[in-house]
Motif scaffolding. Structure first.
Motif, short mmCIF file in Angstrom:
data_model
loop_
_atom_site.label_atom_id
_atom_site.label_comp_id
_atom_site.label_asym_id
_atom_site.label_seq_id
_atom_site.Cartn_x
_atom_site.Cartn_y
_atom_site.Cartn_z
N SER A 27 0.85 -1.21 -0.08
CA SER A 27 0.06 0.11 -0.15
C SER A 27 0.97 1.30 0.04
N GLY A 28 2.10 1.01 0.07
CA GLY A 28 2.93 2.22 0.32
C GLY A 28 4.51 2.05 0.85
N GLY A 29 5.22 3.12 0.81
CA GLY A 29 6.57 2.71 1.27
C GLY A 29 6.88 2.31 2.55
N THR A 30 5.95 2.60 3.53
CA THR A 30 6.00 2.35 4.86
C THR A 30 5.56 0.80 4.79
N GLU A 31 4.77 0.41 4.28
CA GLU A 31 4.49 -1.09 4.32
C GLU A 31 5.46 -1.86 3.66
N ALA A 69 17.94 7.18 7.70
CA ALA A 69 16.83 6.31 7.39
C ALA A 69 15.52 6.81 7.56
N HIS A 70 14.59 6.22 6.89
CA HIS A 70 13.18 6.79 7.05
C HIS A 70 12.75 6.50 8.42
N ALA A 71 11.55 7.21 8.72
CA ALA A 71 10.87 6.75 10.10
C ALA A 71 10.22 5.56 9.96
N ALA A 116 18.48 5.08 -1.05
CA ALA A 116 18.73 5.58 -2.27
C ALA A 116 17.77 6.46 -2.90
N PRO A 117 17.57 7.64 -2.58
CA PRO A 117 18.24 8.38 -1.72
C PRO A 117 17.61 8.52 -0.45
N SER A 118 18.26 9.23 0.57
CA SER A 118 17.20 9.43 1.98
C SER A 118 16.33 10.69 1.66
N TYR A 119 15.14 10.69 2.56
CA TYR A 119 14.11 11.42 2.31
C TYR A 119 14.61 12.81 2.40
N ALA A 120 15.32 12.96 3.86
CA ALA A 120 15.72 14.18 4.35
C ALA A 120 16.68 15.14 3.51
N VAL A 149 17.87 -2.00 0.61
CA VAL A 149 17.92 -0.66 -0.14
C VAL A 149 16.62 0.12 -0.13
N ASP A 150 16.42 1.19 0.66
CA ASP A 150 15.20 1.79 0.74
C ASP A 150 15.30 2.68 -0.48
N ALA A 151 14.79 2.50 -1.77
CA ALA A 151 14.73 3.21 -2.94
C ALA A 151 13.19 3.68 -3.09
N CYS A 152 12.57 3.86 -1.85
CA CYS A 152 11.19 4.26 -1.91
C CYS A 152 10.95 5.36 -2.99
N ILE A 153 11.86 6.28 -2.80
CA ILE A 153 11.61 7.67 -3.47
C ILE A 153 12.50 8.03 -4.56
N GLY A 154 13.79 7.21 -4.65
CA GLY A 154 14.57 7.11 -5.82
C GLY A 154 14.47 6.00 -6.86
N VAL A 168 10.42 0.34 -3.62
CA VAL A 168 9.95 1.52 -4.47
C VAL A 168 8.74 2.00 -4.45
N ASP A 169 8.56 3.21 -4.35
CA ASP A 169 7.04 3.61 -4.32
C ASP A 169 6.46 3.90 -5.78
N LEU A 170 5.61 3.52 -6.18
CA LEU A 170 4.98 3.73 -7.40
C LEU A 170 4.38 5.23 -7.29
N HIS A 171 3.75 5.30 -6.22
CA HIS A 171 2.88 6.54 -5.76
C HIS A 171 3.96 7.84 -5.73
N LYS A 172 5.15 7.71 -5.78
CA LYS A 172 6.09 8.84 -6.03
C LYS A 172 6.47 9.23 -7.39
N TYR A 173 7.77 8.54 -7.95
CA TYR A 173 8.31 9.08 -9.07
C TYR A 173 7.77 8.16 -10.25
C1 LIG Z 1 8.33 8.21 1.17
C2 LIG Z 1 9.45 7.22 1.64
C3 LIG Z 1 9.10 6.36 2.40
C4 LIG Z 1 7.87 5.85 2.96
O1 LIG Z 1 6.95 5.95 1.95
P1 LIG Z 1 4.86 6.23 2.30
O2 LIG Z 1 4.58 5.71 1.03
O3 LIG Z 1 5.06 7.58 2.83
O4 LIG Z 1 4.72 5.14 3.34
C5 LIG Z 1 10.16 5.32 2.83
N1 LIG Z 1 11.42 5.76 2.68
C6 LIG Z 1 11.70 6.80 1.78
C7 LIG Z 1 13.18 7.09 1.55
C8 LIG Z 1 10.34 7.54 1.47
O5 LIG Z 1 11.03 8.71 0.86
#
Ligand SMILES: *Cc1c(COP(=O)(O)O)cnc(C)c1O
Length: 472
Positions: A87-91, A118-120, A165-169, A192-197, A226-231
């Motif tokens: 459902s999203g990056g956190t999951e 690292a992401h929360a 890859a990369p960090s959110y902040a 590797v948390d590439a949720c946003i990259g 990797v989050d499809l609801h991002k890029y």
């Molecule tokens: C957005 C993000 C997440 C969490 O994604 P959500 O879709 O908001 O749950 C995790 N890691 C990184 C690096 C992100 O940018």
């Protein structure tokens, strides 16, 4: 029916704009209206279908396998790479941690090693699944994880090492090959948390950018998110968790036959899963295709270059680290320009129609403003930068936001563990967070006060605030 929709439209008009590049956090806009149309149509076609049982809804099975295959192809996966749509990056991050924990049942007090950028979501995973966090400071200048320190933090209890890859902040890619080199030798998984990259860095690389290795081509990487609801510019509610092989994935699957109903079989935290977000994502990914994403990455990259240069040329501001992707964090330069504060800059940007996201100081990272730049920012970079200049000028004229030292001292001395609900309610009112008039337009005084609060107290205050908001 039209009345109901009119009411909804009116409510939505009070939100931050999700289109047009004016909201530089939370939303990802391709700037292409047909992408929204195809997503909405596909969502409507499948939102009544239930991913709970892929044999009952084989269309959803097919869509999921397509998306996972696509993500694996983009991120250097091999024939054995498998995954799960979440459902999203956190999951996705939660499941990576869960899979790592449950693959090592012999470890009684498992731990994860995280850079402090690292992401929360990983803190949430540790909290939910009862793992110890070993948080490793990043480099003070680059905000990148330090491989030696990460390796040194691994112990017999460690089940997973995480890098971004990369960090959110700060938008910087951690040195993945160096970090991954230490993990397998110790029998530890590497996420590797590439949720946003994950859906933009590969295209940046195709455009000639110098992207350091971060995906499954790096030996030792066992999972990626990797989050499809991002890029990938899909409607919200879709991320992919990839595993290098099916054995690694098995331990986040869950089954229960221990009740009189259907045997519950869940690959994710959800059980009933709407087909809507999945179908919308599948439609958008196939509609845009490789060429579409390459073009979007090209204009995004141009927007990032222009905005970055504009911020760098702005007296009084400086960019944190050397951002590798689409995210920029900037703070104030040293002492000479201290006559303003960034919270006021954010408020002034809001007045001018832009949302930029304040980030509190943490570890070696000073208070800063975060920008998530998407394709829709292309074309209005000059306007954005002119308004940023005007906002800094206005913030200088306003002077720094002062917190009454007595209030700051009072807040600093509070112990969140012992405060009662009434005391919290009083504090929220005193801080201006709750009141009859709704949320104040200007957040700077509140943010300045929150910034003085130690993190555990800030967390509690904001949770009490959330509880007050979510009261019908
Ligand atoms: C957005 C993000 C997440 C969490 O994604 P959500 O879709 O908001 O749950 C995790 N890691 C990184 C690096 C992100 O940018």
């Amino acid at each position: 029916m039209t009345d109901i929709l009119a009411e909804l439209r009116q409510l939505r008009a009070g939100d931050l704009p999700t289109h047009g590049g004016h909201t530089l956090a939370y939303v990802y806009d391709s700037g292409l209206s047909e992408v929204d149309e195809i997503a909405a149509a596909a969502h409507a076609l499948a939102s009544s279908a239930n991913g709970l049982d892929p044999t009952a809804f084989p269309s959803l099975l097919r869509l999921e396998n397509d998306l996972v295959g696509r993500a694996a192809g983009l991120l250097g996966g091999s024939a054995g790479t498998v995954g799960t749509v979440t459902s999203g990056g956190t999951e996705s991050c939660l499941l990576a941690v869960l899979a790592a924990r449950d693959a090592r049942p012999g470890i009684t007090a498992p731990s994860i090693v995280l850079p402090d950028t690292a992401h929360a979501a990983f803190h949430k995973a540790a909290h939910l699944f009862g793992l110890r966090k070993i948080v490793v400071p990043v480099d003070a200048e680059t905000f990148r994880a330090v491989p030696d320190a990460m390796a040194a933090a691994i112990d017999e209890s460690t089940v997973l090492v995480v890098a971004s890859a990369p960090s959110y902040a700060h938008g910087v890619v951690d040195p993945i090959p160096e970090i991954a080199a230490a993990a397998p030798a110790r029998g530890v998984r590497m996420h590797v948390d590439a949720c946003i990259g994950g859906w933009v860095l590969p295209y940046f690389a195709k455009l000639g950018a110098d992207v350091s290795p971060f995906d499954f081509r790096v030996p030792g990487v066992t999972s990626m998110s990797v989050d499809l609801h991002k890029y990938a510019y899909c409607a919200k509610g879709v991320s992919v968790l990839l595993h290098a092989n099916a054995e690694l994935r098995r331990t986040h699957y869950f089954a229960s036959a221990a009740w009189p109903g259907y045997t519950m079989l869940n690959p994710t935290l959800q059980s009933t899963r709407s087909g809507g977000p999945l179908a919308a994502a599948w439609a958008v990914v196939n509609h845009l295709g490789e060429d579409g994403y390459l073009r979007l990455a090209e204009v995004t990259r141009e927007a990032v270059t222009r905005i970055r240069a504009g911020v760098e040329n702005q007296p009084g501001l400086r960019i944190l680290g050397d951002p590798d992707s689409t995210l920029i964090a900037f703070t104030k330069t040293g002492t000479a320009d201290d006559g303003f504060d960034l919270f006021t800059v954010a408020d002034e940007m809001k007045v001018r129609g832009w949302y930029v996201q304040p980030q509190f100081a943490h570890g070696g990272s000073p208070l800063n403003l975060h920008l998530t730049i998407t394709a829709a920012n292309h074309g209005s970079e000059t306007e954005f930068l002119a308004d940023l200049t005007a906002s800094v000028t206005a913030a200088r004229e306003a002077g720094p936001t002062s917190v009454d030292p007595a209030v700051a001292a009072f807040v600093a001395a509070l112990d969140p563990e012992t405060l009662t609900a009434d005391q919290f309610a009083g504090l929220l009112t005193a801080a201006g967070l709750v009141g009859d008039a709704g949320l104040p337009e200007r957040m700077a005084p509140i943010n300045a006060l929150l910034a003085t609060a130690p993190e555990p107290l800030r967390e509690r205050l904001l949770l009490e605030f959330l509880g007050a908001l979510y009261t019908p």
